[in-house]
Enzyme design. Structure first.
Site, short mmCIF file in Angstrom:
data_model
loop_
_atom_site.label_atom_id
_atom_site.label_comp_id
_atom_site.label_asym_id
_atom_site.label_seq_id
_atom_site.Cartn_x
_atom_site.Cartn_y
_atom_site.Cartn_z
N GLY A 186 41.43 28.73 44.03
CA GLY A 186 42.91 28.74 43.73
C GLY A 186 43.96 28.37 43.65
N SER A 187 43.08 27.63 42.52
CA SER A 187 43.90 26.90 41.07
C SER A 187 44.56 27.32 40.54
CB SER A 187 43.26 25.66 40.87
OG SER A 187 42.23 26.60 39.64
N ASN A 188 44.23 28.54 40.48
CA ASN A 188 45.45 29.86 39.51
C ASN A 188 46.38 30.34 40.65
OD1 ASN A 188 45.00 29.95 36.90
ND2 ASN A 188 43.04 31.18 37.19
N HIS A 231 40.30 35.30 32.27
CA HIS A 231 39.14 35.21 32.57
C HIS A 231 38.93 34.33 31.00
CE1 HIS A 231 34.68 36.13 31.60
NE2 HIS A 231 35.06 36.16 30.84
N LEU A 276 34.47 43.14 42.00
CA LEU A 276 34.61 44.02 41.17
C LEU A 276 36.07 44.68 42.43
CD1 LEU A 276 31.35 45.50 39.09
CD2 LEU A 276 33.74 43.87 38.24
N MET A 331 36.06 37.21 42.54
CA MET A 331 34.96 37.71 42.06
C MET A 331 34.77 39.19 42.23
SD MET A 331 34.80 34.81 40.31
CE MET A 331 32.85 34.54 40.04
N ASN A 381 44.12 40.37 35.41
CA ASN A 381 43.16 39.55 35.55
C ASN A 381 43.08 38.08 34.25
OD1 ASN A 381 40.37 38.44 36.35
ND2 ASN A 381 39.74 39.10 34.84
#
Lengths: 208, 208
Positions: free
Chosen positions: A16-18, A113, A96, A94, A111
């Protein structure tokens, strides 16, 4: 800010760093962006703890609790929609998403990436890039469509690391780029500066 | 410089602006790099005029003058080898080289490509990138192998152009990057700073 808050949901599977970067730089800030809900496919995702630590509603939707992916994603979509959000942000999510989930939030799922798409989609993008021997790495924020990391690109930032040899050489600096680029993209979307080019829906127009 | 000059051949099909950059920034400079020969598949390539203007030997090898590609490339390889070069530089050379040519100059042929490979190999890389809607463009210098723009990557440089919509928006700036990056790669090779990693021949090691 003017007008109603721009409410977003964040989905995350891991550390959860983002999410933390969004909480630290955007949440309840002057741009009017509010993280309204945080969900995960993993009940033990550290991202959920980070959200709870600032009093946000959280929920987890492990596949094992549902008959199949479609049912899991339907429950997830209902929960997310119940928080009245205008954008769903995948921040290290992670799993889909099924097409039915995507259709619930048209052109409103993004998202992040860790590669300069279309190069190195899918899992372990940095490992793929190292194996290919690239000298420039990077980060992409894109709208989510039914493919794997194939949707229209909103922002990209490159990182030249000509001497990188291991994931460790790359990941720290790349995460720092993610932590800037994802909030930057959300900020642009919140102020209406991101539109799809009607003449070419692959091309995302950014107001300067 | 110390030691013998590092003689290179340049192959070009078009305007020759990358050749000009090499002539202007490297040829007969302190690094000991000498452009010893310039060849083209097109007899009317402006690159040949640029070479002749500074007194360099030139030749053209149009396919129509030879029975087939193999014969053309054999003649080209003989001519190039006759100038005693240690590196063959493709600078806008648009013909695919046959395997026999590649084997004459093992790990000694480099190409410049206007994209961040492995994204957008082949023709009209900038058009491909625009159609995909990327926000970061770039340039790659790589060793040439039997694939189309697939060889080990020596140098890459990125160019963030988030508002680019046409080739014209991109090409001017991208050419300026090519004109720096290709001479930079040749300079590194000339001083022995570029080696293939024995443990992983896709990875090019650069001495810092």
């Amino acid at each position: 800010m003017s007008g109603a808050p721009f409410r977003i949901a964040v989905l995350a599977s891991g550390a959860g760093s983002n999410l933390q970067a969004i909480l630290d730089t955007l949440h309840e800030g002057p741009e009017g962006v509010v993280v309204a809900a945080v969900a995960s496919d993993k009940p033990d995702a550290r991202a959920l703890e980070r959200a709870q630590a600032v009093g946000l509603p959280t929920a987890s939707f492990p596949l094992a609790d549902h008959p199949d992916r479609a049912a899991r994603d339907a429950a997830l979509a209902d929960w997310v929609a119940g928080h009245d959000v205008r954008l769903v942000v995948l921040a290290g999510y992670m799993a889909l998403l099924t097409p039915a989930f995507l259709q619930r939030f048209p052109q409103a799922i993004v998202n992040v990436h860790p590669a300069l798409l279309p190069a190195f989609p899918g899992l372990d993008a940095v490992g793929q890039a190292l194996a290919h021997g690239v000298k420039v790495f990077g980060v992409t924020v894109h709208f989510v469509d039914e493919g794997v990391d194939t949707g229209p690109i909103i922002l990209q930032r490159a990182l030249e690391l000509p001497h990188a040899r291991t994931r460790e050489d790359v990941l720290g600096e790349l995460h720092a780029v993610e932590h800037e680029l994802l909030p930057a993209a959300i900020r642009l979307i919140a102020r209406g500066a991101v539109t799809l080019d009607p003449a070419d829906p692959r091309r995302v127009r950014l107001e300067p």
